[in-house]
Design a protein around this motif. Structure first.
Motif, PDB file in Angstrom:
ATOM      1  N   ALA A 754       0.835  -1.216   0.000  1.00  0.00           N
ATOM      2  CA  ALA A 754       0.000   0.000   0.000  1.00  0.00           C
ATOM      3  C   ALA A 754       0.861   1.255   0.000  1.00  0.00           C
ATOM      4  O   ALA A 754       1.933   1.303   0.593  1.00  0.00           O
ATOM      5  N   LYS A 755       0.369   2.281  -0.675  1.00  0.00           N
ATOM      6  CA  LYS A 755       0.955   3.621  -0.619  1.00  0.00           C
ATOM      7  C   LYS A 755      -0.088   4.532   0.014  1.00  0.00           C
ATOM      8  O   LYS A 755      -1.244   4.168   0.110  1.00  0.00           O
ATOM      9  N   GLY A 756       0.308   5.723   0.412  1.00  0.00           N
ATOM     10  CA  GLY A 756      -0.661   6.654   0.997  1.00  0.00           C
ATOM     11  C   GLY A 756      -1.547   7.273  -0.064  1.00  0.00           C
ATOM     12  O   GLY A 756      -1.244   7.220  -1.259  1.00  0.00           O
ATOM     13  N   VAL A 757      -2.661   7.861   0.357  1.00  0.00           N
ATOM     14  CA  VAL A 757      -3.554   8.499  -0.610  1.00  0.00           C
ATOM     15  C   VAL A 757      -4.156   9.808  -0.083  1.00  0.00           C
ATOM     16  O   VAL A 757      -4.695  10.593  -0.843  1.00  0.00           O
ATOM     17  N   GLY A 758      -4.048  10.038   1.220  1.00  0.00           N
ATOM     18  CA  GLY A 758      -4.796  11.143   1.845  1.00  0.00           C
ATOM     19  C   GLY A 758      -4.552  12.500   1.212  1.00  0.00           C
ATOM     20  O   GLY A 758      -5.441  13.342   1.178  1.00  0.00           O
ATOM     21  N   GLU A 759      -3.356  12.732   0.699  1.00  0.00           N
ATOM     22  CA  GLU A 759      -3.047  14.060   0.174  1.00  0.00           C
ATOM     23  C   GLU A 759      -3.049  14.124  -1.347  1.00  0.00           C
ATOM     24  O   GLU A 759      -3.074  15.222  -1.923  1.00  0.00           O
ATOM     25  N   SER A 760      -3.027  12.961  -1.983  1.00  0.00           N
ATOM     26  CA  SER A 760      -2.973  12.933  -3.456  1.00  0.00           C
ATOM     27  C   SER A 760      -3.999  13.843  -4.124  1.00  0.00           C
ATOM     28  O   SER A 760      -3.651  14.573  -5.057  1.00  0.00           O
ATOM     29  N   PRO A 761      -5.267  13.814  -3.697  1.00  0.00           N
ATOM     30  CA  PRO A 761      -6.267  14.597  -4.431  1.00  0.00           C
ATOM     31  C   PRO A 761      -6.028  16.100  -4.376  1.00  0.00           C
ATOM     32  O   PRO A 761      -6.466  16.818  -5.277  1.00  0.00           O
ATOM     33  N   ASN A 762      -5.350  16.565  -3.355  1.00  0.00           N
ATOM     34  CA  ASN A 762      -5.038  17.985  -3.319  1.00  0.00           C
ATOM     35  C   ASN A 762      -3.823  18.281  -4.192  1.00  0.00           C
ATOM     36  O   ASN A 762      -3.781  19.264  -4.930  1.00  0.00           O
ATOM     37  N   VAL A 763      -2.850  17.385  -4.120  1.00  0.00           N
ATOM     38  CA  VAL A 763      -1.638  17.528  -4.927  1.00  0.00           C
ATOM     39  C   VAL A 763      -2.000  17.543  -6.415  1.00  0.00           C
ATOM     40  O   VAL A 763      -1.505  18.368  -7.184  1.00  0.00           O
ATOM     41  N   GLY A 764      -2.888  16.632  -6.819  1.00  0.00           N
ATOM     42  CA  GLY A 764      -3.268  16.548  -8.231  1.00  0.00           C
ATOM     43  C   GLY A 764      -4.403  17.486  -8.605  1.00  0.00           C
ATOM     44  O   GLY A 764      -4.510  17.913  -9.759  1.00  0.00           O
ATOM     45  N   GLY A 765      -5.243  17.781  -7.650  1.00  0.00           N
ATOM     46  CA  GLY A 765      -6.451  18.549  -7.953  1.00  0.00           C
ATOM     47  C   GLY A 765      -6.167  19.997  -8.309  1.00  0.00           C
ATOM     48  O   GLY A 765      -6.717  20.533  -9.278  1.00  0.00           O
ATOM     49  N   VAL A 766      -5.291  20.638  -7.531  1.00  0.00           N
ATOM     50  CA  VAL A 766      -5.050  22.073  -7.749  1.00  0.00           C
ATOM     51  C   VAL A 766      -4.517  22.351  -9.157  1.00  0.00           C
ATOM     52  O   VAL A 766      -5.077  23.190  -9.874  1.00  0.00           O
ATOM     53  N   PRO A 767      -3.463  21.645  -9.620  1.00  0.00           N
ATOM     54  CA  PRO A 767      -3.031  21.908 -10.995  1.00  0.00           C
ATOM     55  C   PRO A 767      -4.091  21.556 -12.039  1.00  0.00           C
ATOM     56  O   PRO A 767      -4.159  22.217 -13.077  1.00  0.00           O
ATOM     57  N   ALA A 768      -4.924  20.557 -11.769  1.00  0.00           N
ATOM     58  CA  ALA A 768      -5.954  20.202 -12.762  1.00  0.00           C
ATOM     59  C   ALA A 768      -6.949  21.357 -12.931  1.00  0.00           C
ATOM     60  O   ALA A 768      -7.300  21.736 -14.053  1.00  0.00           O
ATOM     61  N   PHE A 769      -7.404  21.932 -11.814  1.00  0.00           N
ATOM     62  CA  PHE A 769      -8.341  23.062 -11.912  1.00  0.00           C
ATOM     63  C   PHE A 769      -7.643  24.273 -12.552  1.00  0.00           C
ATOM     64  O   PHE A 769      -8.187  24.911 -13.442  1.00  0.00           O
ATOM     65  N   SER A 770      -6.442  24.568 -12.064  1.00  0.00           N
ATOM     66  CA  SER A 770      -5.745  25.746 -12.562  1.00  0.00           C
ATOM     67  C   SER A 770      -5.406  25.589 -14.043  1.00  0.00           C
ATOM     68  O   SER A 770      -5.561  26.535 -14.831  1.00  0.00           O
ATOM     69  N   ASN A 771      -4.971  24.397 -14.438  1.00  0.00           N
ATOM     70  CA  ASN A 771      -4.653  24.179 -15.850  1.00  0.00           C
ATOM     71  C   ASN A 771      -5.897  24.300 -16.726  1.00  0.00           C
ATOM     72  O   ASN A 771      -5.798  24.710 -17.882  1.00  0.00           O
ATOM     73  N   ALA A 772      -7.058  23.962 -16.175  1.00  0.00           N
ATOM     74  CA  ALA A 772      -8.296  24.101 -16.961  1.00  0.00           C
ATOM     75  C   ALA A 772      -8.549  25.577 -17.267  1.00  0.00           C
ATOM     76  O   ALA A 772      -8.909  25.945 -18.391  1.00  0.00           O
ATOM     77  N   VAL A 773      -8.350  26.433 -16.267  1.00  0.00           N
ATOM     78  CA  VAL A 773      -8.545  27.872 -16.485  1.00  0.00           C
ATOM     79  C   VAL A 773      -7.544  28.363 -17.538  1.00  0.00           C
ATOM     80  O   VAL A 773      -7.917  29.040 -18.506  1.00  0.00           O
ATOM     81  N   HIS A 774      -6.279  28.000 -17.357  1.00  0.00           N
ATOM     82  CA  HIS A 774      -5.257  28.428 -18.309  1.00  0.00           C
ATOM     83  C   HIS A 774      -5.541  27.898 -19.709  1.00  0.00           C
ATOM     84  O   HIS A 774      -5.353  28.602 -20.699  1.00  0.00           O
ATOM     85  N   ASP A 775      -5.982  26.650 -19.760  1.00  0.00           N
ATOM     86  CA  ASP A 775      -6.225  26.013 -21.061  1.00  0.00           C
ATOM     87  C   ASP A 775      -7.348  26.720 -21.828  1.00  0.00           C
ATOM     88  O   ASP A 775      -7.305  26.836 -23.058  1.00  0.00           O
ATOM     89  N   ALA A 776      -8.343  27.189 -21.081  1.00  0.00           N
ATOM     90  CA  ALA A 776      -9.465  27.870 -21.746  1.00  0.00           C
ATOM     91  C   ALA A 776      -8.999  29.142 -22.441  1.00  0.00           C
ATOM     92  O   ALA A 776      -9.458  29.472 -23.536  1.00  0.00           O
TER      93      ALA A 776
END
Ligand code: MCN
Ligand code: CUM
Length: 805
Positions: A754-776
């Motif tokens: 097993a690996k950890g997961v508790g912080e992954s969604p924040n680590v990956g989530g912020v650039p995904a949202f921000s990149n969506a704004v930039h991409d638009a």
């Protein structure tokens, strides 16, 4: 007693072990209002503490007059630095090797800093008395910009004046804290000089705050008869708090009991030590009565561990066809008035050196300068994995910027640079050994799931329509592939204030075959009582429902370093499996004795040991537990229990592919998340439902951070977002639907993979949202803009690109 008609699969299912979406056992309590949080603790004769706080961000404290406050009926004491000084407690050590004022000692360095501590018979009298304490301040020039701070003559930390050496090496200026360098500077600069293409950008990850539902607080209770101090509090690391309290106060460690009861969210906000803890302990010792201190919301937002505030200047080099050849980063880190970052000692910028991300980048260099400013201290909090959030945001923005420069599809640019599955274990240019990964498989699965080609075609049409005046809405496709590093850590690399970062589990099997397990970690909502029982269930074949899990009481739990950095599963989870395996090893001997065969002639079968070749001859774990206590077995001690202290050989490297599809109205700046796809790979999955919950929560926090949340200061150092009127906290209304998915690449060194997961969604989530704004806005010329992307800032982007006519 044992149902022999069940298949092994049915018996395994009955255990509700690993892989089962077992319902959270905690929720019976929480959903019925039976949680027991710090503020629920009420002790006989309990007093209440409250702080007088500075309205100024930088000022000299000329005088403090307590008279009027002390005259108020019900006020027991008013403490200032002068009262704490004889005890040596007016300053306290921070987790980063700096020191911090407990109560203002001559000056204040941030708005909301603790100046005096009022103790009264109830919470309301304490609050009234705070108003009656008269403090005379003399304002000093305020520095809120770290770049300005490094040039200014104004000395923030007068206590350090003349000290050219800090906790992490030389200091270049009186407002400078440290320089931390990783990688090969000369080689990286040579690569940049010769590269076909270099993209350069300043990536700012703004200051924000985890804002847990429950604020920080404690109840200190000194029993003068027994000499024992009991400290209840919102602690993410109760044992570390016990050791530190002992070292600071001189109270012997066995006379201190630290209890973390239920915690209403931690998110890193509750790792560090706060003035409220020290003052409450002192007040309890002085008065002989229990003293409670609980922050209000504004105090929590304005003064406790903030997150981020990293200015990351980046350069990324590549060949013409998009192969990345080098990465350079210089970060200016705003740490506020004191360096109170909760990083492992050898890592003053945490694991920021994971900033090469998921990519095979042969040459890299990272330098971080820590700087003092007139802002609140903290810096390592909010699902950050010790600055991995910053690192992931940096590289995922730099990839997008490079794609623009190369005029290349950003999904393809990622694909050709990913570390390949056969390169693991992978040695990164900035010093890590990635344990395992399969990024191409995850990426392809993600792109297919969202129909990436189809989305790009739709986007192209949208751009046409926009240009033709048929729509005012843009479509953004935000891509992210992140690599995390969690599970600090090998003790040889990772300690906090000298405390090695192993973790622990102790399991006791009761004679009737149920059990209690205690861990050195502490759940703040992650569901440890549910999931760690599942590990034990699978390892020793007792139903998870028959296993109680306890954490957070230093008098009963084995020593451990607590829960943060998504380390519980990688470290304490490993200890849990190892302790269970010790029990199984003893159980094997007992079973062999009972079955009258040699130890080697029995084999494990889900919940029992059976004679090899004769599966009908077996002893279940329940039978074995009873015999362990009640039958004399030659050569074996009675009882069935084990403890494991686990020092992991490496950290674990979970990863994920996140894609956000966003609609943006250029006239109002309003955004709408149309689709959010999150694929996580955290190795072996213990409880898929808990993982999904972690992802939902973490992506929602990422949405908050990327799209509006901010701790903002004005030029005078006033916090502009110190209440929930101004600080964006998404509700069900703003929160979109999420699609979760996964691949499974087990960690090769973790006992259950097993690996950890508790912080992954924040680590990956912020650039995904921000990149969506930039991409638009990318087709209209946008390269880089700073978060948070609230409606106003998005509107300004559109305006700046001339889209408002
Ligand atoms: N899990 C699993 N299978 C895996 C990995 C994890 O089933 N392969 C489960 C674990 O058993 C555990 C949960 O997922 O129940 C989170 O595990 P892990 O990733 O090990 O993280 P920690 O338990 O160490 O939690 C810390 C992490 C951090 S650092 C922050 S910040 C954060 C987060 O968890 N704070 C939280 N998630 C939070 N969730 C809630 N509800 N509240 C917080 O304060
Ligand atoms: Cu960095 S927030 Mo968590 O590690 O508690």
């Amino acid at each position: 007693m044992n149902d022999q008609t069940l298949t092994p699969e049915e018996r395994a299912a009955n255990l509700k072990g690993m892989g089962c979406a077992r319902k959270r056992v905690e929720d019976v309590r929480f959903t019925q209002g039976k949680g027991n949080y710090v503020d629920d603790i009420k002790l006989d004769g309990m007093l209440f503490g409250d702080f007088v706080r500075s309205p100024y961000a930088h000022a000299r404290v000329v005088s403090v007059n307590k008279e009027a406050a002390l005259a108020l009926p019900g006020v027991v004491a008013v403490l200032t630095a002068e009262d704490l000084a004889p005890l040596g407690l007016h300053w306290m050590p921070t987790l980063a090797g700096d020191k911090q004022m407990v109560l203002a000692d001559g000056k204040v360095l941030f708005q909301g800093q603790e100046v005096a501590y009022v103790v009264a018979e109830d919470r309301y009298i304490a609050a009234d008395a705070v108003e009656l304490v008269e403090v005379e301040y003399e304002e000093l020039p305020v520095l809120t910009d770290p770049f300005e701070a490094l040039k200014s003559d104004v000395v923030l930390r007068e206590d350090l004046e003349g000290q050219t050496e800090g906790a992490h090496g030389p200091r270049k200026h009186h407002n400078h804290i440290f320089t931390w360098e990783q990688g090969d500077k000369d080689a990286t600069e040579a690569v940049l000089a010769e590269a076909d293409v270099v993209a350069e950008e300043m990536v700012y990850y703004h200051r924000t705050h985890p804002c847990p539902l429950e604020t920080c607080g404690c109840v200190a209770s000194m029993d003068k008869v027994t000499g024992k101090l009991t400290l209840y509090g919102t602690f993410q690391a109760p044992h570390a708090i016990r050791t530190v309290v002992s070292l600071i106060s001189g109270i012997a460690e066995h006379n201190i009991r630290v209890i973390s009861p239920d915690i209403g969210g931690g998110f890193g906000n509750k790792v560090g030590a706060y003035a409220g803890y020290v003052c409450s302990v002192v007040a309890s010792i002085v008065t002989g009565k229990p003293v409670k201190w609980v922050e209000d919301r504004m105090e929590n937002l304005m003064t406790t561990a903030f997150a981020r505030d990293y200015w990351m200047q980046g350069k990324i080099a590549a060949t013409k066809d998009g192969k990345i050849t080098g990465l350079w980063c210089h970060t200016t880190a705003d740490h506020g008035g004191f360096d109170a970052c909760a990083d492992p000692t050898k890592f003053p910028a945490g694991f920021m050196n994971i900033c090469t991300g998921s990519y095979d980048i042969p040459t890299a260099y990272l330098a971080v300068d820590g700087v003092y400013t007139n802002k609140a201290p903290g810096g390592v909090a909010y699902r950050c994995s010790f600055r991995v959030t910053e690192a992931a945001y940096f590289i995922e923005r730099m990839i997008e910027v490079l794609a623009i420069k190369l005029n290349m599809d950003a999904a393809e640019l990622r694909r050709i640079n990913f570390i390949k599955a056969d390169q693991f274990p992978y040695q990164s240019a900035l010093g890590w050994e990635y344990d395992s990964g399969d990024y191409h498989t995850a990426w392809d699965k993600a792109l297919k799931a969202v129909d990436y080609e189809g989305l790009r075609a739709e986007q192209a049409q949208r751009i046409e329509d926009f240009k033709a005046g048929k729509t005012r809405k843009l479509l953004g496709i935000g891509l992210t592939h992140f690599t995390e590093i969690v599970g600090a850590g090998p003790v040889k690399n990772c300690d906090i204030l000298g405390l090695g970062m192993f973790d622990s589990c102790e399991i006791r099997i009761h004679p009737t075959g149920s059990a209690i397990a205690r861990l050195g970690t502490i759940s703040q909502g992650q569901g440890h009582a549910t999931t760690f029982a599942q590990i034990i269930a699978s390892e020793i074949g007792l139903p998870a429902d028959d296993i109680t899990l306890e954490e957070g009481d230093t008098d009963t739990a084995p020593y451990g370093l607590g829960t943060y950095g998504s380390r519980s599963t990688p470290v304490a989870g490993a200890a849990t499996a190892m302790a269970a395996r010790k029990i199984r090893a003893k159980a094997q001997m007992i079973a062999a004795y009972l079955l009258e065969v040699h130890d080697d002639d029995v084999e494990w079968d889900v919940d029992r040991f059976a004679v090899k070749g004769a599966p009908e001859r077996f002893k279940t774990m329940k039978d074995i537990a009873f015999a362990a206590y009640n039958q004399a077995i030659p050569g074996l001690e009675p009882g069935l229990e084990a403890v494991s202290y686990y020092d992991p050989p490496n950290m674990t490297y979970p990863f994920g592919a996140y894609i956000c599809v966003m609609e943006i109205d250029v006239d109002t700046g309003e955004w709408e998340v149309r689709q959010f796809y999150a694929l996580d790979d955290c190795g072996t999955r213990i409880n898929p439902m808990i993982i999904e919950g972690q992802v939902h929560g973490g992506v929602t926090e990422a949405l908050a951070i990327a799209m509006g949340q901010e701790i903002a200061y004005d030029d005078m150092g006033n916090v502009k977002t110190g209440t929930l009127m101004d600080f964006f906290l998404p509700t069900a209304w703003e929160t979109p639907n999420y699609t979760t998915d996964h691949t499974v690449t087990p960690s090769p060194h973790h006992p259950i993979g097993a690996k950890g997961v508790g912080e992954s969604p924040n680590v990956g989530g912020v650039p995904a949202f921000s990149n969506a704004v930039h991409d638009a806005f990318k087709p209209f010329g946008l390269v880089q803009s700073h978060m948070p992307h609230d409606h106003w800032r998005i509107w300004k982007i559109a305006s700046g690109l001339g889209m408002h006519g």
